[in-house]
Design a protein around this motif. Structure first.
Motif, PDB file in Angstrom:
ATOM      1  N   ALA A 159       0.830  -1.205   0.000  1.00 55.96           N
ATOM      2  CA  ALA A 159       0.000   0.000   0.000  1.00 55.96           C
ATOM      3  C   ALA A 159       0.866   1.258   0.000  1.00 55.96           C
ATOM      4  CB  ALA A 159      -0.920  -0.004   1.213  1.00 55.96           C
ATOM      5  N   ASP A 184      -4.801  -2.889  -3.412  1.00 58.69           N
ATOM      6  CA  ASP A 184      -4.438  -1.709  -2.613  1.00 58.69           C
ATOM      7  C   ASP A 184      -4.276  -0.556  -3.590  1.00 58.69           C
ATOM      8  OD1 ASP A 184      -4.419  -3.356  -0.427  1.00 58.69           O
ATOM      9  OD2 ASP A 184      -2.247  -3.468  -0.245  1.00 58.69           O
ATOM     10  N   ALA A 227      -8.419   0.414   0.253  1.00 59.51           N
ATOM     11  CA  ALA A 227      -7.886  -0.942   0.383  1.00 59.51           C
ATOM     12  C   ALA A 227      -8.970  -1.874   0.892  1.00 59.51           C
ATOM     13  CB  ALA A 227      -6.694  -0.957   1.333  1.00 59.51           C
ATOM     14  N   SER A 229      -9.221  -5.846   2.693  1.00 62.04           N
ATOM     15  CA  SER A 229      -8.564  -7.033   3.243  1.00 62.04           C
ATOM     16  C   SER A 229      -9.618  -8.055   3.603  1.00 62.04           C
ATOM     17  CB  SER A 229      -7.745  -6.679   4.489  1.00 62.04           C
ATOM     18  OG  SER A 229      -6.650  -5.858   4.176  1.00 62.04           O
ATOM     19  N   ASN A 273      -4.999   0.406   4.243  1.00 67.15           N
ATOM     20  CA  ASN A 273      -4.723  -1.021   4.356  1.00 67.15           C
ATOM     21  C   ASN A 273      -4.448  -1.427   5.800  1.00 67.15           C
ATOM     22  OD1 ASN A 273      -4.459  -3.523   2.832  1.00 67.15           O
ATOM     23  ND2 ASN A 273      -2.344  -3.496   3.513  1.00 67.15           N
TER      24      ASN A 273
END
Length: 332
Positions: A159, A184, A227, A229, A273
């Motif tokens: 990132a 990212d 971002a 995850s 991120n």
């Protein structure tokens, strides 16, 4: 996964580096090739400095330092600084001293090779050493890592690399730039009309395809980073167990979380991120923590319930917006 849905006035290219998909989009089509060359050089430098899987990287060289200060390149010093700031910002939920824990669960090489290895691993609860044990001396240009501690910059390095690349290319080329490294995404320069339209989805697939099955959203991003995850996109089986790459620093084991994916918009992709990873680790308290920090976010539960914090799905410039409460709805 995040992917740019760009208008015809832009040009894009896609390739692989740092073990993931690289996507570059620029608002000056004639500048695409020169920007891509600069991007490739930048990512090669980042890989040489920060890779945990290259025996010749600067990061791996720290493993043999035995607790002595090691002079490092400005690039690695900056990357370590970003990782330590992320640890502080997340109250230690994101911690760069998880390297040995990553090795212990089998993530000790490029992910494509990890997937091919089915040897069993022994899972042992062991708190990671902690980010405060790492010393970064910016004046001397040194990093000190205690003996036996391995660093892993995976939660921040890609990132941060996207942030640096987008800013550098926008300044050099004088156009709007989007850089995405494995989802990212960082943007810089003048965005297209209406902002960069970025699709956020919970099932990965080619970014130019229609939305994959499952929940998704489209975000108009004008600046900063975005971002996502999750625990499903990067997992593997070892000895009959399904493991993933999000490690809880408190146990040294893959985190057990109520969230399937978390997406965050922030002033930088590195901050976004770090926040998504921290949210997975924080679990049920994640939405409250994200709201308190003023970060527009979208959290998808394992049951596909979507929870959003104020400012989502269209974060304002700077991605800071405080409001009283998050919103809940069934998955779209």
């Amino acid at each position: 996964m995040s992917g740019a849905l760009h208008p015809r006035t832009t040009a894009a290219t896609e390739w692989r580096a740092l073990g993931t998909t690289v996507r570059l989009v620029v608002t000056g089509p004639a500048l695409l090739d020169s920007c891509n060359l600069l991007l490739a050089r930048h990512l090669a430098d980042v890989d040489a400095a920060c890779s945990r899987f290259r025996t010749d990287s600067e990061l791996v060289a720290l493993d043999a330092s035995e607790g002595r200060p090691v002079r490092v390149s400005p690039l690695l010093a900056e990357a370590v600084g970003v990782a330590l700031r992320a640890a502080e910002m997340t109250d230690g939920a994101v911690d760069p001293t998880v390297g040995s824990a990553m090795d212990a669960i089998g993530y000790d090489r490029d992910f494509t090779l990890v997937q091919e290895d089915d040897r069993p691993v022994r899972l042992t609860v062991r708190r990671v050493p902690g980010w405060r044990t790492v010393r970064l001396d910016r004046a001397a240009g040194t990093v000190t890592v205690p003996a036996g501690v391995r660093l892993d910059l995976g939660a921040t390095a890609k990132a941060w690399a996207a942030d640096k690349a987008a800013a550098m290319l926008a300044a050099t080329a004088g156009c709007g730039v989007l850089v995405s490294l494995g989802g990212d995404t960082a943007v810089a320069g003048e965005p297209p009309a209406g902002g960069w339209q970025i699709r956020v989805q919970d099932v990965t697939g080619p970014v130019d395809d229609g939305p994959a099955e499952g929940p998704y959203a489209t975000v108009g991003l004008h600046s900063g980073g975005l971002a996502t995850s999750g625990t499903a996109a990067r997992n593997w089986r070892r000895g009959g167990q399904t493991l993933h790459h999000i490690v809880d620093p408190g146990t040294g084991l893959p985190v057990r979380t109520p969230w399937r994916t978390v997406s965050v918009a922030a002033p930088t992709c590195a901050e976004a991120n770090a926040a998504t990873t921290a949210a997975l680790v924080k679990g049920a308290g994640a939405e409250r923590w994200l709201t308190r920090r003023g970060l527009p976010a979208r959290l998808v539960s394992q049951e596909e319930l979507v929870v959003t914090t104020p400012g989502w799905p269209n974060p304002p410039r700077g991605a800071g917006n405080r409001a009283p409460s998050p919103h809940r709805r069934a998955a779209a």
